[in-house]
Design an enzyme around this catalytic site. Structure first.
Site, short mmCIF file in Angstrom:
data_model
loop_
_atom_site.label_atom_id
_atom_site.label_comp_id
_atom_site.label_asym_id
_atom_site.label_seq_id
_atom_site.Cartn_x
_atom_site.Cartn_y
_atom_site.Cartn_z
N ASP A 45 0.84 -1.20 0.00
CA ASP A 45 0.00 0.00 0.00
C ASP A 45 0.87 1.25 0.00
OD1 ASP A 45 -2.49 -1.26 -0.05
OD2 ASP A 45 -2.49 -1.56 2.11
N ASP A 152 -1.54 14.34 22.00
CA ASP A 152 -0.43 14.06 21.08
C ASP A 152 -0.70 14.63 19.69
OD1 ASP A 152 0.83 12.77 23.07
OD2 ASP A 152 0.88 10.79 22.14
N THR A 163 -8.41 2.20 7.30
CA THR A 163 -7.80 0.92 7.72
C THR A 163 -6.31 1.08 8.05
OG1 THR A 163 -7.47 0.46 5.37
CG2 THR A 163 -9.38 -0.56 6.40
N ALA A 164 -5.79 2.30 7.91
CA ALA A 164 -4.36 2.52 8.16
C ALA A 164 -4.15 3.14 9.55
CB ALA A 164 -3.80 3.39 7.03
N ASN A 166 -5.56 5.51 11.14
CA ASN A 166 -6.82 5.71 11.85
C ASN A 166 -7.24 4.48 12.65
OD1 ASN A 166 -9.69 6.89 12.19
ND2 ASN A 166 -10.04 4.98 11.07
N LYS A 167 -7.03 3.29 12.07
CA LYS A 167 -7.44 2.07 12.77
C LYS A 167 -6.62 1.87 14.03
CE LYS A 167 -8.55 -2.76 12.24
NZ LYS A 167 -7.81 -3.22 13.42
P1 NAP Z 1 5.18 2.42 6.73
O1 NAP Z 1 5.41 2.80 8.16
O2 NAP Z 1 6.27 1.78 5.97
O3 NAP Z 1 3.87 1.48 6.59
C1 NAP Z 1 2.82 1.56 7.41
C2 NAP Z 1 1.89 0.35 7.19
O4 NAP Z 1 0.60 0.86 6.80
C3 NAP Z 1 2.32 -0.62 6.09
O5 NAP Z 1 2.12 -1.93 6.54
C4 NAP Z 1 1.38 -0.28 4.95
O6 NAP Z 1 1.11 -1.38 4.10
C5 NAP Z 1 0.14 0.07 5.72
N1 NAP Z 1 -0.87 0.83 4.99
C6 NAP Z 1 -0.70 1.92 4.19
N2 NAP Z 1 -1.90 2.33 3.73
C7 NAP Z 1 -2.83 1.49 4.24
C8 NAP Z 1 -4.24 1.40 4.13
N3 NAP Z 1 -4.95 2.29 3.44
N4 NAP Z 1 -4.88 0.41 4.82
C9 NAP Z 1 -4.20 -0.48 5.56
N5 NAP Z 1 -2.86 -0.45 5.70
C10 NAP Z 1 -2.20 0.53 5.05
O7 NAP Z 1 4.73 3.73 5.97
P2 NAP Z 1 4.39 3.92 4.45
O8 NAP Z 1 4.50 2.61 3.73
O9 NAP Z 1 5.15 5.07 3.99
O10 NAP Z 1 2.86 4.31 4.56
C11 NAP Z 1 2.45 5.49 5.17
C12 NAP Z 1 1.23 5.17 5.93
O11 NAP Z 1 1.60 4.48 7.11
C13 NAP Z 1 0.47 6.37 6.43
O12 NAP Z 1 -0.42 6.87 5.46
C14 NAP Z 1 -0.23 5.83 7.65
O13 NAP Z 1 -1.56 5.43 7.36
C15 NAP Z 1 0.54 4.60 8.02
N6 NAP Z 1 1.04 4.75 9.38
C16 NAP Z 1 0.47 4.01 10.35
C17 NAP Z 1 0.85 4.15 11.65
C18 NAP Z 1 0.16 3.33 12.70
O14 NAP Z 1 -0.70 2.52 12.33
N7 NAP Z 1 0.47 3.53 13.96
C19 NAP Z 1 1.84 5.05 12.02
C20 NAP Z 1 2.44 5.79 11.00
C21 NAP Z 1 2.01 5.65 9.67
P3 NAP Z 1 2.18 -2.01 3.09
O15 NAP Z 1 3.11 -2.81 3.94
O16 NAP Z 1 1.32 -2.83 2.20
O17 NAP Z 1 2.86 -0.88 2.39
#
Ligand code: NAP
Length: 273
Positions: A45, A152, A163-164, A166-167
């Site tokens: 993603d 924060d 699902t990212a 936000n979840k």
């Molecule tokens: P990353 O830290 O390398 O990856 C974050 C994870 O989020 C990866 O497993 C990615 O999937 C997954 N992801 C991205 N979009 C998604 C979606 N729409 N639904 C479900 N999972 C999703 O960061 P990155 O690859 O640069 O992606 C940036 C995204 O990371 C941000 O947009 C944010 O949503 C997410 N993020 C999440 C957290 C958290 O959950 N605490 C914290 C920081 C950022 P893949 O492995 O398939 O790429």
């Protein structure tokens, strides 16, 4: 059909990209790095987020397709062993003009700083966090003060981004057919003095919200995977964007099936182990 492929850059994704080019050439598809009709992302993603931002100025005539080379993705929903089928379906649907597309909402993010305003678009979310200390900001909805936020940070997500990040914050998962944005709190401070709603909020398309800073401390802002450098940040205004992102769908893969496969799996169906 003109296409572009973006690989995550690991060996598996690069090999798959090479194979894609070979199959595409056989099926009469034309490689075009500048103005493609279809953008194929190979990786996860995160790779599709990169492809989206790379082609942000071409959203009105581009559709995206994702192949995942890790675990199942929400945007990357084709498996590597389905590559031949995908290329065949792509070239057939082009010939038969059966271009099935689904459209997902985006967030328009308007950042006001130092007397200027700059607009960004998010496919997943926009986050604002205190870089060194607690974020203190007014959360306004449709121009009126809703609450004073201390904590924060705040995450505003699209339905497909629900699902990212936000979840992880306990926000609801929202079907991308709903044109809405979700506001989720990151560790808000709640006691007898400070009070926030504590629940996530969904705003419909005709509403907007604004985060107005109460001090000039440094903030950390992201739009999807991108950190946004801002000096003298005053406020951020967010709403459902007029523009949407399009995905090419060559077979049905319902959103709730993807949610189930990613987060629940078939092992947890309630039957005795
Ligand atoms: P990353 O830290 O390398 O990856 C974050 C994870 O989020 C990866 O497993 C990615 O999937 C997954 N992801 C991205 N979009 C998604 C979606 N729409 N639904 C479900 N999972 C999703 O960061 P990155 O690859 O640069 O992606 C940036 C995204 O990371 C941000 O947009 C944010 O949503 C997410 N993020 C999440 C957290 C958290 O959950 N605490 C914290 C920081 C950022 P893949 O492995 O398939 O790429």
């Amino acid at each position: 059909m003109k296409y572009y492929v973006l690989s995550r850059g690991d060996q598996t994704s690069d090999e798959l990209m090479e194979r894609f080019h070979q199959l595409a050439a056989k099926n009469g598809m034309q490689r075009d790095d500048l103005s493609p009709d279809i953008v194929v992302s190979i990786g996860g993603d995160g790779t599709l987020l990169q492809a989206f931002h790379h082609f942000l100025d071409h959203l009105d005539h581009i559709a995206f397709v994702g192949i995942h080379t890790g675990h199942l993705g929400f945007y990357a929903d084709w498996k590597p062993n389905e590559l031949e089928t995908l290329v065949e379906l792509m070239s057939q649907s082009e010939r038969a003009s059966e271009n099935k597309r689904v459209e997902y909402p985006l967030i328009e993010v308007e950042i006001h700083s130092g007397g200027q305003a700059k607009t960004y678009y998010a496919l997943n979310e926009c986050t604002i966090r205190g870089a060194r200390s607690t974020l203190v900001a007014q959360l306004c909805i449709n121009g009126g003060l809703f609450e004073m936020f201390r904590g924060d940070g705040i995450c505003i997500s699209t339905p497909s981004g629900s699902t990212a990040y936000n979840k992880s914050l306990g926000g609801a998962i929202v079907h991308p057919a709903l044109e809405a944005i979700q506001i989720a709190e990151m560790a808000s401070i709640n006691n007898r003095v400070f009070r926030t709603l504590g629940s996530s909020i969904l705003l419909p398309k005709h509403h907007h919200c604004e985060i107005v800073l109460m001090n000039d401390q440094p903030m950390f802002i992201t739009v999807d995977h991108l950190p946004i450098e801002v000096n003298d940040l005053k406020s951020i205004r967010l709403r459902v964007a007029q523009q949407k992102v399009r995905f090419a769908r060559y077979r049905p893969f319902p959103f709730w099936d993807r949610v189930k496969e990613a987060f629940i799996g078939s092992k947890h169906d309630g039957s005795p182990q």
